[in-house]
Design a protein around this motif. Structure first.
Motif, mmCIF file in Angstrom:
data_model
loop_
_atom_site.group_PDB
_atom_site.id
_atom_site.type_symbol
_atom_site.label_atom_id
_atom_site.label_comp_id
_atom_site.label_asym_id
_atom_site.label_seq_id
_atom_site.Cartn_x
_atom_site.Cartn_y
_atom_site.Cartn_z
ATOM 1 N N ALA A 67 0.842 -1.197 0.000
ATOM 2 C CA ALA A 67 0.000 0.000 0.000
ATOM 3 C C ALA A 67 0.880 1.251 0.000
ATOM 4 C CB ALA A 67 -0.926 -0.010 1.211
ATOM 5 N N ARG A 68 1.971 1.208 0.768
ATOM 6 C CA ARG A 68 2.908 2.341 0.803
ATOM 7 C C ARG A 68 3.515 2.564 -0.585
ATOM 8 N NH1 ARG A 68 8.226 1.570 4.218
ATOM 9 N NH2 ARG A 68 8.468 -0.017 2.640
ATOM 10 N N LYS A 69 3.936 1.473 -1.213
ATOM 11 C CA LYS A 69 4.557 1.578 -2.540
ATOM 12 C C LYS A 69 3.572 2.178 -3.544
ATOM 13 C CE LYS A 69 5.142 -1.689 -5.604
ATOM 14 N NZ LYS A 69 5.246 -3.028 -6.076
ATOM 15 N N ASP A 70 2.327 1.697 -3.520
ATOM 16 C CA ASP A 70 1.313 2.217 -4.437
ATOM 17 C C ASP A 70 1.086 3.713 -4.201
ATOM 18 O OD1 ASP A 70 1.086 -0.347 -5.383
ATOM 19 O OD2 ASP A 70 -0.804 -0.784 -4.337
ATOM 20 N N ALA A 71 1.008 4.104 -2.927
ATOM 21 C CA ALA A 71 0.781 5.513 -2.595
ATOM 22 C C ALA A 71 1.945 6.372 -3.086
ATOM 23 C CB ALA A 71 0.607 5.669 -1.092
ATOM 24 N N ASN A 72 3.170 5.902 -2.851
ATOM 25 C CA ASN A 72 4.334 6.681 -3.282
ATOM 26 C C ASN A 72 4.390 6.795 -4.802
ATOM 27 O OD1 ASN A 72 5.224 7.307 -0.719
ATOM 28 N ND2 ASN A 72 6.581 5.546 -0.574
ATOM 29 N N THR A 73 3.970 5.751 -5.501
ATOM 30 C CA THR A 73 3.919 5.793 -6.963
ATOM 31 C C THR A 73 2.926 6.854 -7.416
ATOM 32 O OG1 THR A 73 4.438 3.438 -7.051
ATOM 33 C CG2 THR A 73 3.524 4.405 -9.038
ATOM 34 N N GLU A 74 1.745 6.879 -6.773
ATOM 35 C CA GLU A 74 0.726 7.879 -7.108
ATOM 36 C C GLU A 74 1.238 9.298 -6.839
ATOM 37 O OE1 GLU A 74 -2.472 7.497 -8.409
ATOM 38 O OE2 GLU A 74 -1.839 5.433 -8.776
ATOM 39 N N ILE A 75 1.943 9.477 -5.712
ATOM 40 C CA ILE A 75 2.472 10.800 -5.357
ATOM 41 C C ILE A 75 3.508 11.252 -6.390
ATOM 42 C CG2 ILE A 75 3.853 12.052 -3.640
ATOM 43 C CD1 ILE A 75 2.395 10.296 -1.502
ATOM 44 N N LYS A 76 4.355 10.311 -6.836
ATOM 45 C CA LYS A 76 5.358 10.643 -7.864
ATOM 46 C C LYS A 76 4.668 11.094 -9.161
ATOM 47 C CE LYS A 76 9.530 8.779 -6.223
ATOM 48 N NZ LYS A 76 9.403 9.364 -4.902
ATOM 49 N N LYS A 77 3.552 10.423 -9.506
ATOM 50 C CA LYS A 77 2.797 10.818 -10.708
ATOM 51 C C LYS A 77 2.289 12.247 -10.557
ATOM 52 C CE LYS A 77 0.973 6.349 -12.190
ATOM 53 N NZ LYS A 77 -0.233 5.502 -12.133
ATOM 54 N N LEU A 78 1.771 12.570 -9.350
ATOM 55 C CA LEU A 78 1.270 13.928 -9.112
ATOM 56 C C LEU A 78 2.395 14.946 -9.264
ATOM 57 C CD1 LEU A 78 -1.108 13.551 -6.020
ATOM 58 C CD2 LEU A 78 -1.746 13.947 -8.402
ATOM 59 N N GLU A 79 3.590 14.572 -8.772
ATOM 60 C CA GLU A 79 4.739 15.482 -8.861
ATOM 61 C C GLU A 79 5.077 15.765 -10.320
ATOM 62 O OE1 GLU A 79 9.201 15.886 -6.909
ATOM 63 O OE2 GLU A 79 7.919 14.227 -6.305
ATOM 64 N N LYS A 80 5.000 14.723 -11.159
ATOM 65 C CA LYS A 80 5.268 14.903 -12.593
ATOM 66 C C LYS A 80 4.194 15.781 -13.232
ATOM 67 C CE LYS A 80 7.832 10.684 -13.516
ATOM 68 N NZ LYS A 80 7.711 9.286 -13.941
ATOM 69 N N ASP A 81 2.958 15.684 -12.684
ATOM 70 C CA ASP A 81 1.851 16.467 -13.245
ATOM 71 C C ASP A 81 1.838 17.914 -12.747
ATOM 72 O OD1 ASP A 81 1.082 14.215 -14.596
ATOM 73 O OD2 ASP A 81 -0.547 13.685 -13.221
ATOM 74 N N GLY A 82 2.859 18.293 -11.975
ATOM 75 C CA GLY A 82 2.982 19.698 -11.594
ATOM 76 C C GLY A 82 2.662 20.051 -10.153
ATOM 77 N N ALA B 7 3.694 14.511 1.684
ATOM 78 C CA ALA B 7 2.764 13.396 1.510
ATOM 79 C C ALA B 7 3.501 12.063 1.674
ATOM 80 C CB ALA B 7 2.107 13.462 0.132
ATOM 81 N N GLU B 8 4.716 11.985 1.114
ATOM 82 C CA GLU B 8 5.500 10.753 1.256
ATOM 83 C C GLU B 8 5.844 10.500 2.725
ATOM 84 O OE1 GLU B 8 8.883 10.886 -1.374
ATOM 85 O OE2 GLU B 8 7.629 10.615 -3.156
ATOM 86 N N GLU B 9 6.145 11.581 3.465
ATOM 87 C CA GLU B 9 6.420 11.434 4.903
ATOM 88 C C GLU B 9 5.180 10.949 5.642
ATOM 89 O OE1 GLU B 9 8.015 15.165 6.312
ATOM 90 O OE2 GLU B 9 9.774 14.998 5.009
ATOM 91 N N ASP B 10 4.009 11.476 5.265
ATOM 92 C CA ASP B 10 2.749 11.045 5.887
ATOM 93 C C ASP B 10 2.495 9.557 5.607
ATOM 94 O OD1 ASP B 10 2.369 13.587 6.834
ATOM 95 O OD2 ASP B 10 0.900 14.164 5.290
ATOM 96 N N VAL B 11 2.776 9.146 4.387
ATOM 97 C CA VAL B 11 2.597 7.733 4.027
ATOM 98 C C VAL B 11 3.531 6.869 4.869
ATOM 99 C CG1 VAL B 11 2.943 6.040 2.193
ATOM 100 C CG2 VAL B 11 1.738 8.160 1.691
#
Length: 186
Positions: free
Chosen positions: A133-148, A157-161
């Motif tokens: 679940a942590r890995k999936d969340a971090n992947t989603e956060i990285k996508k958001l970072e790429k999206d601006g 957010a990664e620290e919260d995860v």
């Protein structure tokens, strides 16, 4: 920001699911004391379909070492007895004509160690679920970072995860310690 909240909520929900699954699995690991859940995995051939035992009989625990199964239909005594033996849960059911009586044998030291190993394996599976679940969340956060989305928001957010992960891993360890003590208590 909403996307990050959503990711955190779904991650928390997923991690809670792992802990809930662990608790359910721990109910199936018997600790020497009779409980109706011990027969939770028993399915009876009821007029051609596999039916949970609890739906064709009443399961009672009169004392810490005995389980009684009273079928709602007399003709179900033999199939229930057979199903309990086929479930391979280490019980030897006795049929007295009205109900089935199961004596829960006290656990040997060796069997207790095996059950602790089984509990540890279940806890490890739950931890893997939390880490996934942590890995999936971090992947989603990285996508958001790429999206601006700003880098700071993503780092937070990664620290919260990670905090969520630590909390749930700690919960799993606590559950395991309780179950281990319960199993090893003679």
């Amino acid at each position: 920001m909403e996307e990050i909240e959503f990711i955190l909520d779904s991650t928390k929900e997923s991690m809670s699911g792992s802990v809930a699954h662990l608790e359910k699995e721990f109910l199936n690991i018997r600790a020497g004391k009779a409980t109706p859940q011990m027969l939770g995995g028993v399915f009876v051939d009821y007029y051609g379909s596999q039916t949970p035992l609890s739906q064709v009989a009443n399961i009672n625990v009169p004392d810490a070492r005995t389980i009684t199964v009273t079928p709602w239909e007399k003709n179900m005594l033999q199939p229930i007895e057979k199903a309990i033996m086929m479930a391979n849960i280490g019980f030897n059911p006795m049929n007295n004509g009205d109900n089935i009586i199961i004596s829960v044998p006290p656990l040997t030291e060796e069997r207790r160690r095996e059950l602790v190993k089984q509990a540890k394996a279940e806890a490890e599976d739950a931890k893997i679920g939390v880490r996934n679940a942590r890995k999936d969340a971090n992947t989603e956060i990285k996508k958001l970072e790429k999206d601006g989305v700003s880098e700071d928001l993503c780092k937070n957010a990664e620290e919260d995860v990670q905090k969520l992960t630590d909390t749930f891993i700690k919960k799993i360890d606590e559950h395991l310690a309780i179950k281990e003590a319960e199993i090893m208590k003679v």
